[in-house]
Design a protein around this motif. Structure first.
Motif, PDB file in Angstrom:
ATOM      1  N   ASP A  23       0.826  -1.208   0.000  1.00 48.14           N
ATOM      2  CA  ASP A  23       0.000   0.000   0.000  1.00 48.14           C
ATOM      3  C   ASP A  23       0.859   1.256   0.000  1.00 48.14           C
ATOM      4  OD1 ASP A  23      -2.808  -1.174   0.412  1.00 48.14           O
ATOM      5  OD2 ASP A  23      -1.679  -2.097   2.043  1.00 48.14           O
ATOM      6  N   LYS A  24       2.096   1.110   0.509  1.00 48.05           N
ATOM      7  CA  LYS A  24       2.948   2.294   0.639  1.00 48.05           C
ATOM      8  C   LYS A  24       4.415   1.888   0.615  1.00 48.05           C
ATOM      9  CE  LYS A  24       1.855   5.060   4.041  1.00 48.05           C
ATOM     10  NZ  LYS A  24       1.808   5.585   5.441  1.00 48.05           N
ATOM     11  N   ILE A  25       5.239   2.798   0.092  1.00 47.77           N
ATOM     12  CA  ILE A  25       6.691   2.668   0.149  1.00 47.77           C
ATOM     13  C   ILE A  25       7.225   3.845   0.954  1.00 47.77           C
ATOM     14  CG2 ILE A  25       8.839   2.714  -1.158  1.00 47.77           C
ATOM     15  CD1 ILE A  25       7.327   1.568  -3.522  1.00 47.77           C
ATOM     16  N   LYS A  26       8.044   3.548   1.951  1.00 47.02           N
ATOM     17  CA  LYS A  26       8.652   4.616   2.748  1.00 47.02           C
ATOM     18  C   LYS A  26      10.081   4.831   2.263  1.00 47.02           C
ATOM     19  CE  LYS A  26       7.414   5.396   6.916  1.00 47.02           C
ATOM     20  NZ  LYS A  26       7.292   5.410   8.393  1.00 47.02           N
ATOM     21  N   ILE A  27      10.355   6.030   1.756  1.00 47.57           N
ATOM     22  CA  ILE A  27      11.693   6.371   1.270  1.00 47.57           C
ATOM     23  C   ILE A  27      12.582   6.624   2.481  1.00 47.57           C
ATOM     24  CG2 ILE A  27      13.027   7.941  -0.168  1.00 47.57           C
ATOM     25  CD1 ILE A  27      10.442   8.612  -1.668  1.00 47.57           C
ATOM     26  N   ASP A  28      13.670   5.892   2.581  1.00 51.36           N
ATOM     27  CA  ASP A  28      14.531   5.954   3.757  1.00 51.36           C
ATOM     28  C   ASP A  28      15.054   7.372   3.986  1.00 51.36           C
ATOM     29  OD1 ASP A  28      15.975   4.277   5.847  1.00 51.36           O
ATOM     30  OD2 ASP A  28      17.636   5.369   4.917  1.00 51.36           O
ATOM     31  N   ALA A  29      15.171   7.733   5.274  1.00 54.79           N
ATOM     32  CA  ALA A  29      15.607   9.081   5.651  1.00 54.79           C
ATOM     33  C   ALA A  29      16.996   9.415   5.115  1.00 54.79           C
ATOM     34  CB  ALA A  29      15.587   9.217   7.173  1.00 54.79           C
ATOM     35  N   SER A  30      17.824   8.389   4.852  1.00 57.59           N
ATOM     36  CA  SER A  30      19.167   8.646   4.350  1.00 57.59           C
ATOM     37  C   SER A  30      19.132   9.298   2.975  1.00 57.59           C
ATOM     38  CB  SER A  30      19.964   7.337   4.285  1.00 57.59           C
ATOM     39  OG  SER A  30      19.341   6.409   3.409  1.00 57.59           O
ATOM     40  N   PHE A  31      18.045   9.104   2.212  1.00 50.73           N
ATOM     41  CA  PHE A  31      17.913   9.723   0.904  1.00 50.73           C
ATOM     42  C   PHE A  31      17.286  11.119   0.982  1.00 50.73           C
ATOM     43  CE2 PHE A  31      17.346   5.074  -0.190  1.00 50.73           C
ATOM     44  CZ  PHE A  31      18.650   4.909  -0.631  1.00 50.73           C
ATOM     45  N   VAL A  32      16.717  11.446   2.139  1.00 53.32           N
ATOM     46  CA  VAL A  32      15.965  12.709   2.283  1.00 53.32           C
ATOM     47  C   VAL A  32      16.724  13.715   3.132  1.00 53.32           C
ATOM     48  CG1 VAL A  32      13.812  13.732   3.116  1.00 53.32           C
ATOM     49  CG2 VAL A  32      13.781  11.471   2.038  1.00 53.32           C
ATOM     50  N   ARG A  33      17.506  13.202   4.081  1.00 50.34           N
ATOM     51  CA  ARG A  33      18.113  14.054   5.102  1.00 50.34           C
ATOM     52  C   ARG A  33      18.938  15.198   4.516  1.00 50.34           C
ATOM     53  NH1 ARG A  33      20.156  10.246   7.775  1.00 50.34           N
ATOM     54  NH2 ARG A  33      18.338   9.951   9.116  1.00 50.34           N
ATOM     55  N   ASN A  34      19.731  14.944   3.499  1.00 50.75           N
ATOM     56  CA  ASN A  34      20.579  15.976   2.893  1.00 50.75           C
ATOM     57  C   ASN A  34      20.017  16.477   1.568  1.00 50.75           C
ATOM     58  OD1 ASN A  34      22.540  15.739   4.976  1.00 50.75           O
ATOM     59  ND2 ASN A  34      23.333  13.893   3.988  1.00 50.75           N
ATOM     60  N   LEU A  35      18.724  16.297   1.396  1.00 52.37           N
ATOM     61  CA  LEU A  35      18.097  16.658   0.125  1.00 52.37           C
ATOM     62  C   LEU A  35      18.068  18.177  -0.060  1.00 52.37           C
ATOM     63  CD1 LEU A  35      16.727  15.117  -2.205  1.00 52.37           C
ATOM     64  CD2 LEU A  35      14.549  15.510  -1.055  1.00 52.37           C
ATOM     65  N   SER A  36      18.499  18.617  -1.234  1.00 49.08           N
ATOM     66  CA  SER A  36      18.395  20.024  -1.608  1.00 49.08           C
ATOM     67  C   SER A  36      18.336  20.079  -3.134  1.00 49.08           C
ATOM     68  CB  SER A  36      19.601  20.828  -1.096  1.00 49.08           C
ATOM     69  OG  SER A  36      20.781  20.394  -1.742  1.00 49.08           O
ATOM     70  N   LYS A  37      18.058  21.239  -3.686  1.00 45.32           N
ATOM     71  CA  LYS A  37      17.918  21.361  -5.141  1.00 45.32           C
ATOM     72  C   LYS A  37      19.225  21.066  -5.862  1.00 45.32           C
ATOM     73  CE  LYS A  37      14.073  24.609  -4.987  1.00 45.32           C
ATOM     74  NZ  LYS A  37      13.561  25.957  -5.359  1.00 45.32           N
ATOM     75  N   GLU A  38      20.353  21.271  -5.156  1.00 45.91           N
ATOM     76  CA  GLU A  38      21.647  21.014  -5.777  1.00 45.91           C
ATOM     77  C   GLU A  38      22.120  19.584  -5.537  1.00 45.91           C
ATOM     78  OE1 GLU A  38      21.132  23.593  -3.667  1.00 45.91           O
ATOM     79  OE2 GLU A  38      20.829  25.102  -5.244  1.00 45.91           O
ATOM     80  N   ASN A  39      21.341  18.804  -4.768  1.00 44.82           N
ATOM     81  CA  ASN A  39      21.779  17.465  -4.364  1.00 44.82           C
ATOM     82  C   ASN A  39      21.300  16.413  -5.361  1.00 44.82           C
ATOM     83  OD1 ASN A  39      21.578  14.816  -2.800  1.00 44.82           O
ATOM     84  ND2 ASN A  39      22.713  16.130  -1.383  1.00 44.82           N
ATOM     85  N   ASP A  40      22.190  15.444  -5.635  1.00 49.92           N
ATOM     86  CA  ASP A  40      21.834  14.379  -6.559  1.00 49.92           C
ATOM     87  C   ASP A  40      20.758  13.452  -6.001  1.00 49.92           C
ATOM     88  OD1 ASP A  40      23.654  15.313  -8.348  1.00 49.92           O
ATOM     89  OD2 ASP A  40      25.274  13.982  -7.666  1.00 49.92           O
ATOM     90  N   GLY A  41      20.484  13.549  -4.695  1.00 53.95           N
ATOM     91  CA  GLY A  41      19.469  12.698  -4.088  1.00 53.95           C
ATOM     92  C   GLY A  41      18.087  12.900  -4.670  1.00 53.95           C
ATOM     93  N   ILE A  42      17.863  14.043  -5.319  1.00 58.06           N
ATOM     94  CA  ILE A  42      16.555  14.284  -5.940  1.00 58.06           C
ATOM     95  C   ILE A  42      16.265  13.195  -6.966  1.00 58.06           C
ATOM     96  CG2 ILE A  42      15.257  15.858  -7.430  1.00 58.06           C
ATOM     97  CD1 ILE A  42      16.598  18.163  -6.085  1.00 58.06           C
TER      98      ILE A  42
END
Length: 612
Positions: free
Chosen positions: A524-543
């Motif tokens: 029903d849902k996928i939780k994206i791990d915090a390690s992919f979100v924590r340093n997220l910014s517009k300049e970050n490849d994590g997007i």
């Protein structure tokens, strides 16, 4: 005629008995010859002769039919008697072994026939002479040139001679060797087993006590269980054989590699330049094992984690060294698999502390030391509170707040997670039933709880007792949960889903088989791990990662939750990329159930609207 005569004596009672008559001529008068006769009763003599004859017959029968070869020598080492079995055993003819022949002559005949024990006749005879002079029963084993093994038992006799029995024990010795091999070597890989490895370690310990050093390396194959579970045990066995051969190729001539069991191996490195040589060996092992392995229809890649203890620095006892190498291995697997770690003293302190924590954990539930905290899950597309995730907290009377990162693994190892998991599920459902009807509660489920096999019944009983609708319960499982037993796991998840419970995959992207499981089960849902979100910014490849996960989930019709949202910029990015929910400190920290009031819910809703 002169000379003895055989007579039959007659008792007056009518019985007859044998007699011998010695006749001598006394008077040679032509007319009157006088003879003197002496009669002697020889009954006992004849009976004794009969007994002796029977004994000889029995002795000859015994010599001829015994399974052992027999040869008796006098004090001058000359043959008194031998049997046919002895002659046959050494290929001797009737002319090559006779009473009166010397031991030296018989040995020369044996060597002439090509049936020898690998030495010269003179050397072999000298060895037999020494045995004879010992005057004690002696057993020796002869390895003959034709491959047979003969057991020779030499018995000294009171007159200075000796009796030797010879028995062909070739099959027995071969069987003993097989048993010895089975007792000391692993049947699958042919490597030394735990018993032989310990013997070798004990020998090295004796050596290093006089000076020097050696290393004990504990090895664990990372990824073996996945190969075994997905490709089958035949492929798993083949993998172990290949790994064993690669390990043999890594070690030196004086080293030993052993299989301790399962996918656990160990290496003894006898080099004295420690720990440098052990580190170099561990690096080589990790590199060699990580190369792709061809299993026929499949190619797999596994890694080897290594823990190292060095003697005598880390100990001079097998159990102690193995325990410390295992501690180092545990640290390796915790920090980075496919690498190595040297034992350090603080590791032992951590293990002791971990053990003490495990003892305290057993008392914590009964002592009411656990509490559930709740962190909100925000629907960022319609700006509403979607639910709360239940997070376990342990308030230790002496340690203070203990992190789940520290105690959950211990609870799983000890099996306490089953009891603890039931308590969490009951508390969470009992709390959530008092919230507004559109707010759900999410509960994490440990892989160990699934192994127990009664998770479905526990959920049913909990929902019935709390009166919480199944649709308001969400169970979060990790990918490792699914790897325990794919078929049984998926069956349980389907049954829970049919019950109306929502199923979420937690920590997506950090496991092994996310994509395959997304196809095999309708999450029903996928939780994206915090390690992919924590340093997220517009300049970050994590997007890019977030975009990929959201795109995949969207095609599958699955909702997505971004964990670890702490800033407004991160919130805007995950919302813009299409995430369904967000969770993190930006909205609220985890809080006890007592703080989740209607007032708080209204305040949180207002904050969500402002952030939107």
């Amino acid at each position: 005629d002169q000379g003895p005569r055989q007579l039959i004596g007659l008792h007056k009672d009518g019985r007859e008995f044998p007699m011998e008559l010695a006749i001598a001529q006394v008077n040679q008068d032509k007319e009157n010859r006088i003879f003197v006769g002496v009669a002697r009763d020889i009954t006992d003599q004849l009976e004794a002769e009969k007994v002796l004859q029977k004994q000889n017959e029995r002795f000859n029968a015994a010599l001829s039919n015994m399974s052992q070869g027999l040869c008796m020598f006098d004090s001058d080492l000359r043959v008194i008697v031998s049997n046919d079995r002895y002659a046959l055993m050494y290929g001797l003819s009737s002319e090559q072994i006779k009473p009166g022949m010397t031991l030296q002559q018989i040995v020369e005949c044996r060597f002439a026939n090509g049936i020898c024990a690998g030495e010269s006749p003179e050397e072999y005879s000298k060895k037999l002479f020494k045995i004879a002079k010992k005057n004690v029963t002696t057993t020796t084993y002869q390895e003959l040139s034709d491959g047979r093994t003969i057991a020779v038992v030499a018995h000294p006799m009171s007159d200075g001679g000796w009796l030797a029995t010879h028995e062909d024990v070739t099959e027995i010795r071969q069987f003993e060797k097989q048993l010895t091999h089975l007792a000391h070597y692993d049947d699958l890989t042919g490597l030394p087993n735990r018993v032989l490895f310990r013997d070798r370690i004990d020998q090295e310990i004796k050596r290093v006590r006089l000076g020097g050093a050696f290393a004990l390396l504990c090895l664990d194959l990372d990824g073996f269980k996945e190969v075994n579970d997905t490709l089958g045990h035949v492929a798993g066995d083949q993998l172990l054989k290949v790994v064993s051969e690669r390990l043999r190729g890594c070690i030196g001539e004086t080293d030993m590699v052993a299989r301790l069991g399962g996918d656990e191996f160990a290496v003894l490195q006898a080099s004295t330049d420690q720990p440098r040589d052990a580190a170099a060996l561990a690096t080589r092992i990790c590199s060699v094992i990580s190369a792709p392995i061809d299993l026929g229809l499949n190619e797999v890649v596994v890694e080897m984690s290594v823990g190292i203890a060095v003697a005598p620095k880390d100990g001079t006892d097998y159990v102690q060294l193995l325990r410390k190498a295992d501690m180092a291995l545990y640290q390796t697997k915790k920090d980075r698999r496919g690498a190595y770690c040297l034992f350090e003293q603080e590791m032992e302190s951590k293990v002791m502390d971990r053990h003490a924590l495990g003892l305290d954990l057993r008392q914590a539930l009964a002592a009411d030391q656990f509490e559930l905290y709740y962190q909100p899950l925000i629907n960022i597309q319609d700006n509403k509170i979607g639910g709360f995730e239940a997070l376990l907290r342990w308030q230790h009377p002496e340690r203070g707040t203990v992190s789940p990162v520290d105690f959950i693994p211990i609870a799983e190892e000890t099996g306490l997670i089953n009891q603890l998991g039931e308590w969490v599920l009951h508390q969470a459902c009992s709390t959530a039933v008092n919230w507004p009807d559109d707010i759900k509660v999410a509960v994490n489920v440990s892989p160990v709880q699934l192994k127990r096999g009664n998770l479905l019944q526990i959920v049913k009983d909990t929902l019935a007792a709390s009166r919480l609708p199944a649709a308001r319960l969400e169970l979060e499982v990790t990918e490792s949960f699914l790897l325990q037993d794919e078929e049984a796991t998926l069956a349980t998840l389907h049954q829970l889903h049919d019950l109306g419970v929502q199923i979420s995959m937690d920590d997506f992207g950090t496991g092994y088989s996310s994509l395959s499981y997304l196809q095999s089960f309708p999450f029903d849902k996928i939780k994206i791990d915090a390690s992919f979100v924590r340093n997220l910014s517009k300049e970050n490849d994590g997007i890019g990662i977030v975009q990929a996960v959201v795109g995949l989930a969207s095609r599958l019709g699955v909702a997505t939750t971004a964990e670890g949202v702490e800033t407004e910029e991160q919130l805007n990015i995950v919302r813009q990329e299409g995430c369904t929910q967000a969770q993190g400190y930006f909205f609220a920290r985890p809080m006890p159930a007592s703080e989740i009031s209607l007032v708080f819910l209204r305040q949180l809703t207002k904050r969500i609207e402002i952030a939107a």
